[in-house]
Design a protein around this motif. Sequence first.
Motif, short mmCIF file in Angstrom:
data_model
loop_
_atom_site.label_atom_id
_atom_site.label_comp_id
_atom_site.label_asym_id
_atom_site.label_seq_id
_atom_site.Cartn_x
_atom_site.Cartn_y
_atom_site.Cartn_z
N LEU A 158 -12.56 -17.63 14.79
CA LEU A 158 -13.55 -16.94 15.62
C LEU A 158 -14.48 -16.08 14.77
O LEU A 158 -15.62 -15.80 15.19
N ILE A 216 -14.73 -9.92 19.08
CA ILE A 216 -16.15 -10.27 19.20
C ILE A 216 -16.99 -9.40 18.28
O ILE A 216 -17.93 -9.88 17.62
N THR A 273 -10.01 -8.28 22.95
CA THR A 273 -11.01 -9.32 22.73
C THR A 273 -12.32 -8.72 22.24
O THR A 273 -13.02 -9.32 21.41
N TYR A 290 -9.51 -17.55 24.59
CA TYR A 290 -8.58 -16.71 25.34
C TYR A 290 -8.27 -17.26 26.72
O TYR A 290 -7.11 -17.23 27.16
N ALA A 293 -14.92 -16.88 22.25
CA ALA A 293 -13.75 -16.08 22.62
C ALA A 293 -13.28 -16.41 24.03
O ALA A 293 -12.08 -16.47 24.30
#
Length: 251
Positions: A63, A140, A136, A125, A121
Amino acid sequence: MNPTILAVTTGRILRQLRHDRRTIALLVAVPALLLTLIYFMYVDQPTRPGQPAVFDRVALIMLGLFPFVIMFLVTSIAMLRERTTGTLERLMTTPLGKLDLLFGYGLAFGLAAAVQASVAAAVAYWVFDLETAGSTALVILIAVVDAVLGVALGLLASAFARTEFQAVQFMPVVVIPQLLLCGLFVARDQMAGWLQAVSDAMPLSYAVEALQEVGAHADPTATMWRDLAVVAGAAVLALVLAAATLRRRTG
């Protein structure tokens, strides 16, 4: 930098980006597709007791890596096109400064990265049940800072390229060594001493460590904030160096 000129420049780049559907697809769709591939690669891998699932460990780092790699590629080519089409030369006849232009790129693609990271994300998730101890939002945030680092290094590399092919050739020099030594494949403390020293000098290593901190701790740690500051500082430094080496033309 002039705040007004910076805002106008950022808006111009965002409008150009909005009309480039292929780039939008690359920024938004490709990370989600690659995460899907990674999920099916690792979904059936056994997990040791007390250890995070292999997908959770790998996807968390990806990510942050995907925005870095994609933004490096996109911005290095985009800036080269500004020069080869004569756009940069025309812009430099206006009150626009080099820092206004390059930080405008950083802000514009940073906003694009926020969308990219949010979509990736959400897929990780909510679709593939990625689990991390931290929030989260922190993932990010780190991904966006990684993307800005990719933008900055891409702009810096573009100053030394004359063609789009040459811009792409900088990926094995700038990007791949950082991917190999960031701790994804081998823990940094298990590397040979000289390799660890090289890894310590690469900003992507700190981005990966910051993501690992989020994966392991429910609350932000001092190490995570330090690592994030190092990555952000490296991005600013790269943008300043890119401004110092920016040329109007390719030849």
